[in-house]
Enzyme design. Structure first.
Site, mmCIF file in Angstrom:
data_model
loop_
_atom_site.group_PDB
_atom_site.id
_atom_site.type_symbol
_atom_site.label_atom_id
_atom_site.label_comp_id
_atom_site.label_asym_id
_atom_site.label_seq_id
_atom_site.Cartn_x
_atom_site.Cartn_y
_atom_site.Cartn_z
ATOM 1 C CD GLU A 55 -1.431 -2.314 2.074
ATOM 2 O OE1 GLU A 55 -2.253 -2.911 2.787
ATOM 3 O OE2 GLU A 55 -0.223 -2.640 1.978
ATOM 4 C CB ALA A 165 16.781 -45.034 -4.544
ATOM 5 C CG MET A 166 19.034 -47.980 -9.178
ATOM 6 S SD MET A 166 17.590 -48.439 -10.181
ATOM 7 C CE MET A 166 17.987 -50.147 -10.561
ATOM 8 N NE ARG A 210 22.329 -27.176 -6.456
ATOM 9 C CZ ARG A 210 21.718 -28.019 -5.632
ATOM 10 N NH1 ARG A 210 21.818 -27.857 -4.313
ATOM 11 N NH2 ARG A 210 21.014 -29.029 -6.094
ATOM 12 C CB SER A 235 15.418 -38.928 17.166
ATOM 13 O OG SER A 235 15.948 -40.106 16.598
ATOM 14 C CD GLU A 302 13.965 -31.053 -1.786
ATOM 15 O OE1 GLU A 302 14.671 -31.842 -2.441
ATOM 16 O OE2 GLU A 302 14.043 -29.818 -1.862
ATOM 17 N N GLY A 304 13.382 -39.370 2.207
ATOM 18 C CA GLY A 304 13.179 -40.708 1.687
ATOM 19 C C GLY A 304 11.811 -41.259 2.041
ATOM 20 C CB THR A 306 11.595 -43.876 6.497
ATOM 21 O OG1 THR A 306 12.134 -45.102 5.996
ATOM 22 C CG2 THR A 306 11.203 -44.063 7.955
ATOM 23 C CG LEU A 307 10.481 -37.326 7.046
ATOM 24 C CD1 LEU A 307 9.879 -37.400 8.440
ATOM 25 C CD2 LEU A 307 11.643 -36.337 7.014
#
Length: 369
Positions: A55, A165-166, A210, A235, A302, A304, A306-307
């Protein structure tokens, strides 16, 4: 009733507000257009916390032509002293005749007070024009103010057969350069990037933006480039002191529930590193409330499977951003989410797909639980 001209000018204000997509955090993205006798006489958008609000920028551009004009602003003008003086007072002093806000301020402590201040001064003030679009521009700010939580996106990259992922853990690169550049823009608009210690130990990621000034809309000035806070959920405080993200510019917050006071103190002495101990453990909703308390609006997970799976099970994800590459990685490769216990069709987790589009040779899927 709002007129066609009202809609047109508010749409312009929303486009201006979007220029602050990557720079205003933790403030909301706000745009303002001032119109007198059908002509735009001033406009502006908020660029950075601590700098003038939309404003005031628009009023400065309009000068005396603001007297008797209509101001279109994407968020209710503030009525309190924060980093800058109240915008409602500036509109009153400028002598505008009418103010149209897309939405009221979602902060329960101030909601409606800016409009009330304008009405007390004899200015016609209304809200509700293109409110849905205005909220969509600031999902994190709105959610933080209303619910004490940030808006949470979870970014994932997978093959056509849903693999990330492999079996060996190799994952660079699943997607192409265009998709990875799109992820950089996601990071740039985020307040914080959250990952787990498993990802840090496996990949030693940077998790930074980046991109250079000029590569993001509204960020021509290098001073406006900012790095999101990198948050590691760790943790047992297992992070190596040689981890790449600890040595890069920007802030790193390490959330843990460990008692190694010596390591915690040593890490906390490093520039840009904050060590946060949660006595009750790293419960995801609790972590997110703590992030909101620290003025984090938008979180990008971001991590894997599990999270990502834990976040999905906990119901804290607002939006999934999935990049799908046109190749197959095989049944032995790792899956997208770790979701133990799903054995029957009625246990499926339903998603609503909001958008699918090509990003280079890959596809980007936006979905919501």
């Amino acid at each position: 009733m709002f007129t066609a001209d009202d809609h047109r000018h508010m749409a312009r204000a929303l486009r201006l507000a979007r220029n602050g997509l990557y720079t205003t955090d933790p403030n909301p993205r706000v745009g303002c257009v001032i119109v007198r006798n059908g002509e735009i006489v001033g406009e502006g958008w908020h660029r950075k916390a601590g700098e003038p609000h939309a404003e005031r920028i628009a009023l400065a551009a309009a000068g005396e032509r603001a007297r008797g004009a209509t101001a279109y602003v994407t968020l209710e003008p503030c009525s309190h002293h924060g980093r800058t003086p109240p915008c409602a007072d500036a509109l009153v002093e400028a002598g505008v005749a009418r103010v149209v806000a897309a939405m009221e301020d979602p902060n329960p402590l101030v909601s409606g007070r800016g409009l009330a201040r304008l009405r007390e001064a004899g200015i016609e003030a209304r809200a509700g024009l293109m409110a849905v679009e205005a909220e969509a521009l600031n999902p994190g700010f709105v959610k933080r103010m209303r619910h004490g939580l940030p808006w949470v996106r979870c970014k994932l990259a997978m093959s056509l057969d849903g693999r990330t992922a492999m079996a060996s853990g190799e994952s660079a690169w699943i997607t192409g350069e265009d998709a990875r550049r799109d992820v950089q823009r996601l990071r740039a608009r985020s307040s914080a990037i959250v990952t787990g210690i498993g990802t840090v130990l496996a990949d030693d990621p940077s998790l930074n933006v980046r991109l250079e000034a000029g590569e993001l809309p509204g960020v021509e000035n290098p001073e406006y480039l900012r790095q999101p806070v990198r948050v590691v959920l760790d943790s047992a405080l297992r992070i190596p002191e040689s981890a790449r993200l600890l040595s890069l510019p920007g802030e790193v917050w390490l959330f843990h529930a460990h008692v190694d006071e010596e390591k915690a103190a040593r890490l906390g002495q490093r520039e840009g590193v904050t060590v946060v101990r949660l006595e009750v453990g790293l419960d995801l909703p609790l972590v997110l409330r703590e992030l909101a308390r620290r003025e984090i609006n938008e979180v990008l997970i971001e991590a894997g499977p599990t999270l990502a799976g834990a976040a999905l099970r906990a119901g804290v994800i607002d939006e999934l951003v999935i990049y799908m590459a046109p190749h197959l990685m095989g049944h032995a490769a790792r899956g997208l989410f770790h979701l133990p216990g799903l054995e029957k069709m009625d246990q499926r987790i339903p998603l609503r797909i909001d958008d699918i589009r090509a990003v280079g040779r890959d596809w980007r899927i936006l979905a919501r639980p």
